[in-house]
Structures are given as C-alpha cells and as structure tokens.
Write a protein that holds these residues in place. Structure first.
Motif, PDB file in Angstrom:
ATOM      1  N   TYR A   1       0.800  -1.224   0.000  1.00 19.90           N
ATOM      2  CA  TYR A   1       0.000   0.000   0.000  1.00 19.90           C
ATOM      3  C   TYR A   1       0.834   1.275   0.000  1.00 19.90           C
ATOM      4  O   TYR A   1       0.286   2.376   0.132  1.00 19.90           O
ATOM      5  CB  TYR A   1      -0.931   0.010   1.225  1.00 19.90           C
ATOM      6  CG  TYR A   1      -1.828  -1.199   1.290  1.00 19.90           C
ATOM      7  CD1 TYR A   1      -2.744  -1.470   0.279  1.00 19.90           C
ATOM      8  CD2 TYR A   1      -1.741  -2.096   2.350  1.00 19.90           C
ATOM      9  CE1 TYR A   1      -3.558  -2.591   0.320  1.00 19.90           C
ATOM     10  CE2 TYR A   1      -2.550  -3.215   2.401  1.00 19.90           C
ATOM     11  CZ  TYR A   1      -3.455  -3.463   1.395  1.00 19.90           C
ATOM     12  OH  TYR A   1      -4.250  -4.570   1.441  1.00 19.90           O
ATOM     13  N   LYS A   2       2.135   1.148  -0.171  1.00 24.18           N
ATOM     14  CA  LYS A   2       3.021   2.315  -0.081  1.00 24.18           C
ATOM     15  C   LYS A   2       2.621   3.441  -1.035  1.00 24.18           C
ATOM     16  O   LYS A   2       2.719   4.610  -0.704  1.00 24.18           O
ATOM     17  CB  LYS A   2       4.465   1.894  -0.345  1.00 24.18           C
ATOM     18  CG  LYS A   2       5.106   1.145   0.803  1.00 24.18           C
ATOM     19  CD  LYS A   2       6.495   0.657   0.459  1.00 24.18           C
ATOM     20  CE  LYS A   2       7.444   1.796   0.180  1.00 24.18           C
ATOM     21  NZ  LYS A   2       8.820   1.310  -0.068  1.00 24.18           N
ATOM     22  N   ASP A   3       2.181   3.110  -2.212  1.00 21.71           N
ATOM     23  CA  ASP A   3       1.857   4.127  -3.219  1.00 21.71           C
ATOM     24  C   ASP A   3       0.354   4.344  -3.378  1.00 21.71           C
ATOM     25  O   ASP A   3      -0.094   4.920  -4.369  1.00 21.71           O
ATOM     26  CB  ASP A   3       2.477   3.735  -4.565  1.00 21.71           C
ATOM     27  CG  ASP A   3       3.995   3.625  -4.483  1.00 21.71           C
ATOM     28  OD1 ASP A   3       4.610   4.504  -3.846  1.00 21.71           O
ATOM     29  OD2 ASP A   3       4.556   2.660  -5.045  1.00 21.71           O
ATOM     30  N   GLU A   4      -0.404   3.878  -2.397  1.00 19.69           N
ATOM     31  CA  GLU A   4      -1.865   3.998  -2.467  1.00 19.69           C
ATOM     32  C   GLU A   4      -2.300   5.439  -2.190  1.00 19.69           C
ATOM     33  O   GLU A   4      -1.592   6.215  -1.540  1.00 19.69           O
ATOM     34  CB  GLU A   4      -2.488   3.044  -1.431  1.00 19.69           C
ATOM     35  CG  GLU A   4      -3.987   2.945  -1.470  1.00 19.69           C
ATOM     36  CD  GLU A   4      -4.490   2.466  -2.822  1.00 19.69           C
ATOM     37  OE1 GLU A   4      -5.240   3.233  -3.453  1.00 19.69           O
ATOM     38  OE2 GLU A   4      -4.128   1.360  -3.256  1.00 19.69           O
ATOM     39  N   ASP A   5      -3.461   5.793  -2.696  1.00 18.32           N
ATOM     40  CA  ASP A   5      -4.075   7.095  -2.411  1.00 18.32           C
ATOM     41  C   ASP A   5      -4.138   7.287  -0.895  1.00 18.32           C
ATOM     42  O   ASP A   5      -4.705   6.456  -0.174  1.00 18.32           O
ATOM     43  CB  ASP A   5      -5.488   7.102  -3.003  1.00 18.32           C
ATOM     44  CG  ASP A   5      -6.261   8.373  -2.666  1.00 18.32           C
ATOM     45  OD1 ASP A   5      -5.705   9.242  -1.975  1.00 18.32           O
ATOM     46  OD2 ASP A   5      -7.415   8.485  -3.097  1.00 18.32           O
TER      47      ASP A   5
END
Length: 350
Positions: free
Chosen positions: A163-167
């Motif tokens: 989820y590092k680059d999740e919104d």
C-alpha cells in the motif's frame, strides 16, 4: 497435560476475579452520577479499576480513564499468560496481538496526520516488551512510506508494503483492514496446536466474530459508501460459521434489503431488529450478541480454555460500558437513554 490439570488453578482464580466485576448496583450508581468527575470518583473509590486511574496532565479526564482501563485489561492478559507455557502461552500471546495491532494503527494514523510519535506513545495500550516491532526504530518516521520500511523485519511488513503508493485517503483503511485480517489468521493458526476441545472452541469463537464483522462491513459498505462488490469481497474475512465465501459473495453483489433478509434467517437475526434504528444500534447489538455468548460460556465453567477467553471478553465489554457512561455524562444524556447504549442489560434493575 490434561485440560483438567492445565486449567484448574487459572479457572479458579478467574472465577474469583470475576466476582469483583461491577454489579448492577455499581452500574446504576455510575449511570445516576451527575458529572464526569462524580463518575470517575466512584470508579476510583469503589471498583477494581481505581488503582489504575492516575491523574495525567497529558489527557482529558475521560481519556485518562479510557487509557487506564485498557491498560488494566492488558494487565489481566499478562497475569493469565503467567499460568501457561509452550503452545498455550503462544496462543494467548496471539490474542494480545490484537492490542499490538491497535497500537500500530495508532502510530500509522499519527504519522499520516504529521503528528509526533513521542506524544502518541502516551496513548498506546501495551508495553513495548509485547511488540514484535521496535518503537525506538519507528518513532522517527516522517511519513507512511518511511514507517512501512522501518517495519521490514517484522510480521507486518509483507502485509502492508503493497500500500506504499496507495491514495492517502484510502491507504489507512486498507492497512487497518489488512492488519485485522492478519490478527484473525494468526489466532486461528495458533489454535491448531491446542487440544481438540480447545481448538474447536476457538474455531467457533473466531467464526462467530468473523461472521459479525463481515455483516457489519458489508452492510455499511453497501449502505453508506457505495463500495464496489469486488472490494467488499476482497476485504471480507475468511473463516465464518454461517457465511462461507460463496455466501459472502452473494451478499456483496446484492443490496441492503437482501442482506437484512438473509441475516434474519440466521442466529444473528436480532442485529436487524426493526424496533430501533439499525444504523445507530447495529454495533451495540453485535457487542450484545458476543456478551451474551461469553456470559453463557463463563457460567458453564468448563475445565478448558473457554473460561479464560470468556473472562477477558466480559472484562472488555464492561470497560466499554464504563466508557459509554462517561461519554454520556459529557453530553448530559438521561439515565434512560444511557441504558439503551450499554452492552449489559439492566432492565431487571430499574
């Protein structure tokens, strides 16, 4: 070792400890107290929670009690842990993972808001010795991505790294759902090493919890958030008793009315009793269902794991009721209204 030998001492001790829980009279006195300070004074002077409630300038009066009582619950966990070794100690330690997960969620939310973890640490539930991550390591994290990388040597890393680059608006939700899933998976895995009767009890317990969490998740997702069916099923928990994967899938692809009709054909039918507003009372009804289940378990007093698990859950529900009463004082709710929001039924004590 037989269950009779394993649980004889701890179950006897827990029945004595349970006798010190709040009575109906205590509940009524708390409900009838006039102010937040009056309620806290009663807790300090007349209940087992008194010695844990300390004045702390960092907190409001209600926060002070909330944290003290949660720490009392964790303290009871620690006492129970001391009675066991090997696979049973591992299992009880897995139950404590829930509080580690809650602390980790607390730290993640703080970092997302740009708050200091040094101050947030005051709100944590358990001592660092129970963590599988290093607080000293993560406390310097400046953002979520940094914090995630600082967890690279822990059981949580593989769960949340995706989820590092999740919104950012959805990231916290995804992480928290994944951590909850991890908790139930861990408890179920540790339970496999217990005796046959204890393993069966835990499977039933986890199954009921999973059913109830899924019902709430799907209901709220359908009614309030227009959550896509694929997302609903993706984050639904596995291992329910009444609702297997295909059952959940049907609910996720249906609508609120169909969900309610389906649940009303199961042991959870009271969750959607139309006598009171469903949206307001759904969470309370879920807690009451579990409270009554554990009350029955504790009353039967079998020489197995059920007594200790029942004790811990009944204690947790009592603490939630105390906090409900305290919050009601803040908003000056009437005594009659307060009773409606309690998990414990006091109808026979009016």
């Amino acid at each position: 070792m037989s269950n009779a030998r394993r649980f004889s001492a701890i179950n006897t001790k827990l029945r004595v400890m349970h006798s010190h829980f709040l009575t109906d009279e205590d509940y009524i006195n708390l409900i009838e107290s006039k102010t937040v300070d009056d309620t806290i004074a009663y807790l300090k002077n007349n209940t087992i929670y008194g010695e844990f409630i300390k004045t702390d300038p960092h907190f409001t009066r209600i926060e002070e009690v909330d944290i003290a009582m949660d720490r009392f619950l964790v303290y009871q966990f620690g006492k129970i842990l001391n009675y066991f070794s090997d696979k049973y100690k591992e299992f009880y330690r897995s139950l404590m993972l829930r509080y580690e997960v809650e602390d980790l969620k607390l730290f993640i939310r703080a970092v997302a808001r740009g708050e200091s973890l040094e101050e947030t640490k005051n709100l944590s539930l358990i001592r660092e010795k129970y963590y599988s991550f290093s607080y000293e390591k993560i406390k310097s994290a400046k953002n979520i991505n940094e914090l995630i990388e600082m967890l690279n040597d822990t059981p949580f890393y593989d769960i949340i790294k995706r989820y590092k680059d999740e919104d950012p608006e959805r990231l916290i939700f995804y992480i928290e759902m994944s951590l909850d899933k991890f908790y139930f998976q861990t408890v179920s895995e540790k339970a496999k090493k217990l005796s046959k009767e204890d393993r069966k009890f835990v499977e039933q317990l986890v199954g009921r919890n999973v059913d109830l969490l899924n019902i709430e998740w799907i209901y709220r997702g359908l009614k309030f958030y227009n959550t896509l069916p694929e997302e609903l099923i993706n984050y639904a928990l596995n291992g329910g008793l009444e609702f297997k994967y295909e059952d959940l899938k049907k609910l996720c692809y249906s609508d609120v009315d169909n969900l309610i009709k389906t649940v009303q054909k199961t042991p959870y039918k009271e969750l959607f009793n139309p006598d009171k507003d469903i949206d307001t009372f759904l969470k309370i009804r879920i807690q009451r269902y579990l409270y009554n289940m554990f009350k029955d378990v504790f009353k039967k007093a079998k020489m197995d794991i059920s007594v200790s698990i029942g004790y811990l859950h009944l204690l947790e529900f009592e603490i939630r009721d105390v906090m409900t009463i305290l919050e009601s004082k803040r908003y000056q709710m009437s005594s009659i209204d307060i009773r409606e929001y309690l998990i414990r039924d006091l109808k026979g004590s009016e």
